[in-house]
Design a protein around this motif. Structure first.
Motif, PDB file in Angstrom:
ATOM      1  N   ALA A  70       0.812  -1.222   0.000  1.00 21.17           N
ATOM      2  CA  ALA A  70       0.000   0.000   0.000  1.00 21.17           C
ATOM      3  C   ALA A  70       0.844   1.270   0.000  1.00 21.17           C
ATOM      4  O   ALA A  70       0.299   2.369  -0.096  1.00 21.17           O
ATOM      5  CB  ALA A  70      -0.922   0.004   1.227  1.00 21.17           C
ATOM      6  N   GLY A  71       2.169   1.114   0.097  1.00 22.51           N
ATOM      7  CA  GLY A  71       3.038   2.286   0.117  1.00 22.51           C
ATOM      8  C   GLY A  71       2.962   3.070   1.416  1.00 22.51           C
ATOM      9  O   GLY A  71       3.238   4.271   1.434  1.00 22.51           O
ATOM     10  N   GLU A  72       2.591   2.397   2.510  1.00 20.44           N
ATOM     11  CA  GLU A  72       2.454   3.067   3.798  1.00 20.44           C
ATOM     12  C   GLU A  72       3.744   2.970   4.613  1.00 20.44           C
ATOM     13  O   GLU A  72       4.496   2.006   4.492  1.00 20.44           O
ATOM     14  CB  GLU A  72       1.305   2.443   4.595  1.00 20.44           C
ATOM     15  N   GLN A  73       3.999   3.989   5.422  1.00 17.43           N
ATOM     16  CA  GLN A  73       5.187   4.001   6.287  1.00 17.43           C
ATOM     17  C   GLN A  73       4.880   4.783   7.561  1.00 17.43           C
ATOM     18  O   GLN A  73       4.496   5.948   7.500  1.00 17.43           O
ATOM     19  CB  GLN A  73       6.370   4.658   5.580  1.00 17.43           C
ATOM     20  N   GLU A  74       5.019   4.120   8.703  1.00 18.24           N
ATOM     21  CA  GLU A  74       4.799   4.789   9.984  1.00 18.24           C
ATOM     22  C   GLU A  74       6.109   5.366  10.498  1.00 18.24           C
ATOM     23  O   GLU A  74       7.114   4.645  10.594  1.00 18.24           O
ATOM     24  CB  GLU A  74       4.250   3.808  11.024  1.00 18.24           C
ATOM     25  N   VAL A  75       6.109   6.649  10.822  1.00 13.86           N
ATOM     26  CA  VAL A  75       7.257   7.306  11.435  1.00 13.86           C
ATOM     27  C   VAL A  75       6.763   8.036  12.682  1.00 13.86           C
ATOM     28  O   VAL A  75       5.873   8.891  12.602  1.00 13.86           O
ATOM     29  CB  VAL A  75       7.933   8.308  10.477  1.00 13.86           C
ATOM     30  N   TRP A  76       7.341   7.695  13.811  1.00 12.31           N
ATOM     31  CA  TRP A  76       6.997   8.336  15.082  1.00 12.31           C
ATOM     32  C   TRP A  76       8.089   9.362  15.391  1.00 12.31           C
ATOM     33  O   TRP A  76       9.238   9.001  15.609  1.00 12.31           O
ATOM     34  CB  TRP A  76       6.912   7.298  16.200  1.00 12.31           C
ATOM     35  N   GLU A  77       7.699  10.617  15.426  1.00 13.53           N
ATOM     36  CA  GLU A  77       8.671  11.699  15.619  1.00 13.53           C
ATOM     37  C   GLU A  77       9.408  11.564  16.944  1.00 13.53           C
ATOM     38  O   GLU A  77      10.616  11.787  17.019  1.00 13.53           O
ATOM     39  CB  GLU A  77       7.941  13.045  15.554  1.00 13.53           C
ATOM     40  N   ASP A  78       8.697  11.206  18.000  1.00 12.55           N
ATOM     41  CA  ASP A  78       9.315  10.958  19.308  1.00 12.55           C
ATOM     42  C   ASP A  78       8.520   9.879  20.017  1.00 12.55           C
ATOM     43  O   ASP A  78       7.582  10.159  20.761  1.00 12.55           O
ATOM     44  CB  ASP A  78       9.365  12.228  20.158  1.00 12.55           C
ATOM     45  N   ILE A  79       8.887   8.629  19.762  1.00 10.96           N
ATOM     46  CA  ILE A  79       8.163   7.509  20.339  1.00 10.96           C
ATOM     47  C   ILE A  79       8.282   7.492  21.860  1.00 10.96           C
ATOM     48  O   ILE A  79       7.370   7.059  22.565  1.00 10.96           O
ATOM     49  CB  ILE A  79       8.665   6.167  19.737  1.00 10.96           C
ATOM     50  N   PHE A  80       9.392   8.018  22.387  1.00 10.50           N
ATOM     51  CA  PHE A  80       9.588   8.037  23.835  1.00 10.50           C
ATOM     52  C   PHE A  80       8.499   8.867  24.514  1.00 10.50           C
ATOM     53  O   PHE A  80       7.838   8.404  25.442  1.00 10.50           O
ATOM     54  CB  PHE A  80      10.969   8.612  24.171  1.00 10.50           C
ATOM     55  N   LYS A  81       8.286  10.081  24.043  1.00 10.92           N
ATOM     56  CA  LYS A  81       7.302  10.959  24.679  1.00 10.92           C
ATOM     57  C   LYS A  81       5.874  10.574  24.319  1.00 10.92           C
ATOM     58  O   LYS A  81       4.953  10.754  25.125  1.00 10.92           O
ATOM     59  CB  LYS A  81       7.565  12.416  24.289  1.00 10.92           C
ATOM     60  N   THR A  82       5.682  10.024  23.127  1.00  7.97           N
ATOM     61  CA  THR A  82       4.337   9.597  22.737  1.00  7.97           C
ATOM     62  C   THR A  82       3.830   8.500  23.658  1.00  7.97           C
ATOM     63  O   THR A  82       2.669   8.524  24.086  1.00  7.97           O
ATOM     64  CB  THR A  82       4.343   9.094  21.282  1.00  7.97           C
ATOM     65  N   ILE A  83       4.687   7.538  23.963  1.00 10.78           N
ATOM     66  CA  ILE A  83       4.286   6.424  24.830  1.00 10.78           C
ATOM     67  C   ILE A  83       4.325   6.822  26.298  1.00 10.78           C
ATOM     68  O   ILE A  83       3.538   6.327  27.108  1.00 10.78           O
ATOM     69  CB  ILE A  83       5.191   5.202  24.580  1.00 10.78           C
TER      70      ILE A  83
END
Length: 493
Positions: free
Chosen positions: A161-174
């Protein structure tokens, strides 16, 4: 399966009877076959989501009974790659329709029976958190605001599907109640003690208290914090190696900003100074001696090594080993990925154009001669970032804002890798590869990651190169809001 074997045995006996007594041969009925269509050997499902699998087509002239079962892969004494430690039957529905409650990688087995034949189909089952595997980029901006950017490895469906997940700051998000300041290094380890798993990601900082955060690798959930500045009067500038043995010990060593050597106990989450190592000498750098202990790379060593301008140190269990070559200064060092050898390149104090290469072992044995040479200009220095990979006999490294290859037993190259170029305005700040520890899947260490920093935009970029062809396969512009400091491939546990 027993019925199938029994019928074959009966037919064989009949043939024997015919051959012995001269009775005319009869036509024996052929067992109704069962066939499968070609499908991927990997199935992904998120934790708590019902798995409905409808890709497999079973062909049989007779009605088929289904039995789906799964269990953890057997890792010790396994007869084949699909043997399980234990097995649980979960469905008799062709499409499975089952909800998994525990994260992990398992073996999924389908047994089909049409009354005459029995066939088996095996899969690798990934029960995902959604954050199971991908590249972590530790980065920090000019004000010290730090982040742990996460680029998730795509599933086959996401790639299509051409999808790509990028988390800018996974530390603070979680962990929204926490934030990183002046990050210095990131480290990941895994240790199995009789089925009890100890795994973690450590993130070190110079935030005024020298906080070291311990995260759960599958989910990035904060598990513990240590205030190194409060306890030791300094902070961690870098982790080195992973040393473990059953329930006896499990730790990584750390280089303190004061040049002292410290140990982070991964069983108890406490920090202590290795006073014997500090007494042996102050250190200004650290390196992890990475090499495989078998031919299929399913067992790796991550040996600790600390060094200063003249000496390499290895604090072991109850002793400190050190190697020095009188009259020489260390330029840089790197391990051979598939051999128990780490090569150290040194420069003569008496003659700056004279160099020597020695090698030592994972236990820091005495130096062995490799090569002496002279050079008016050496295309390597103490700031070169060294990266080895099992898919290349050479080591990739940075110098003069270019990527080079070093054959370890010869002088560094006189020219950089021509197909790896850095855009104007960007500087190389981190390099790495998709190392997967003791969990190789055939795709590991196949790519070279080159992270750069654009001083004009204040952003970090990532370039992904295929190691075998040294060609660019993907790039991520402005993927970080600061300078990339360290790359860590978070492999599936």
């Amino acid at each position: 399966m027993k019925r199938y074997i029994s019928m074959i045995a009966t037919a064989a006996a009949a043939l024997l009877f015919v051959s012995c007594f001269g009775i005319d041969e009869e036509s024996y009925k052929e067992l109704a076959p069962i066939t499968f269509n070609e499908v991927s050997s990997v199935i992904d499902v998120d934790l708590g989501q019902e798995l409905v699998y409808e890709k497999l087509v079973v062909t049989s002239d007779k009605p088929v009974e289904y039995q789906w079962a799964y269990g953890p892969k057997k890792t010790v004494g396994a007869k084949d790659e699909y043997e399980m430690d234990s097995m649980e039957v979960i469905s008799t529905d062709p499409a499975i329709r089952y909800m998994f409650r525990k994260l992990g990688q398992y073996i999924l087995r389908l047994r089909v029976d049409n009354g005459e034949s029995v066939e088996y189909k095996y899969f690798t089952l990934n029960v995902n958190s959604g954050l199971d595997e991908g590249l972590c980029i530790l980065n920090s901006d000019a004000d010290g605001n730090s982040a742990l950017t996460f680029i998730k490895k795509r599933t086959e469906e996401e790639e299509t599907a051409g999808e790509q997940e990028v988390w800018e700051d996974i530390f603070k998000t979680i962990n929204p109640e926490q934030s990183l300041t002046n990050a210095t290094d990131v480290f990941m380890s895994y240790h199995d003690n009789k089925g009890v798993i100890y795994s973690q990601i450590l993130v070190a900082t110079n935030d005024g208290r020298g906080t070291i955060y311990k995260l759960e690798p599958k989910t990035f959930v904060l598990m513990a914090m240590n205030r190194m500045q409060d306890e030791q009067g300094t902070y961690c500038e870098g982790f080195t190696g992973h040393n473990s043995s059953g329930a006896t010990y499990n730790y990584t060593l750390m280089r303190g900003a004061n040049g002292h050597t410290y140990r982070y106990d991964l069983f108890g989450d406490f920090i202590g100074e290795r006073f014997d190592a500090t007494a042996a000498g102050l250190v200004s750098g650290q390196y992890t001696m990475l090499y495989s202990t078998n031919n299929n790379y399913t067992s790796t060593n991550l040996k600790s090594l600390l060094y200063n301008e003249t000496t390499v140190f290895q604090p072991g269990n109850g002793k400190v080993t050190a190697q020095t070559l009188d009259g020489y200064k260390i330029i840089n060092l790197a391990s051979d990925r598939d051999a128990n050898k780490t090569y150290v390149l040194m420069q003569s104090d008496a003659d700056p154009t004279a160099y020597t290469i020695k090698y030592t072992t994972g236990s820091l044995g005495a130096y062995k001669d490799v090569k002496d040479f002279t050079a008016e200009k050496l295309n390597m220095d103490r700031n070169s970032i060294m990266v080895n990979a099992k898919n290349s006999a050479d080591v990739y490294y940075s110098y003069d804002n270019k990527v080079w290859r070093w054959g370890l037993t010869a002088a560094p190259s006189e020219s950089p890798v021509g197909t790896i170029t850095i855009p104007d305005g960007e500087v190389i700040s981190a390099m790495g590869t998709n190392f997967m520890g003791d969990f190789p899947d055939g795709t590991d260490e196949s790519v070279l990651y080159v992270a750069t920093y654009n001083e004009g935009t204040g952003k970090g970029n990532l370039y992904v190169y295929d190691i075998l062809t040294e060609t660019l396969v993907k790039s991520y512009k402005d993927v970080c809001n600061g300078r990339p400091l360290k790359l860590l491939y978070k492999y599936r546990i």
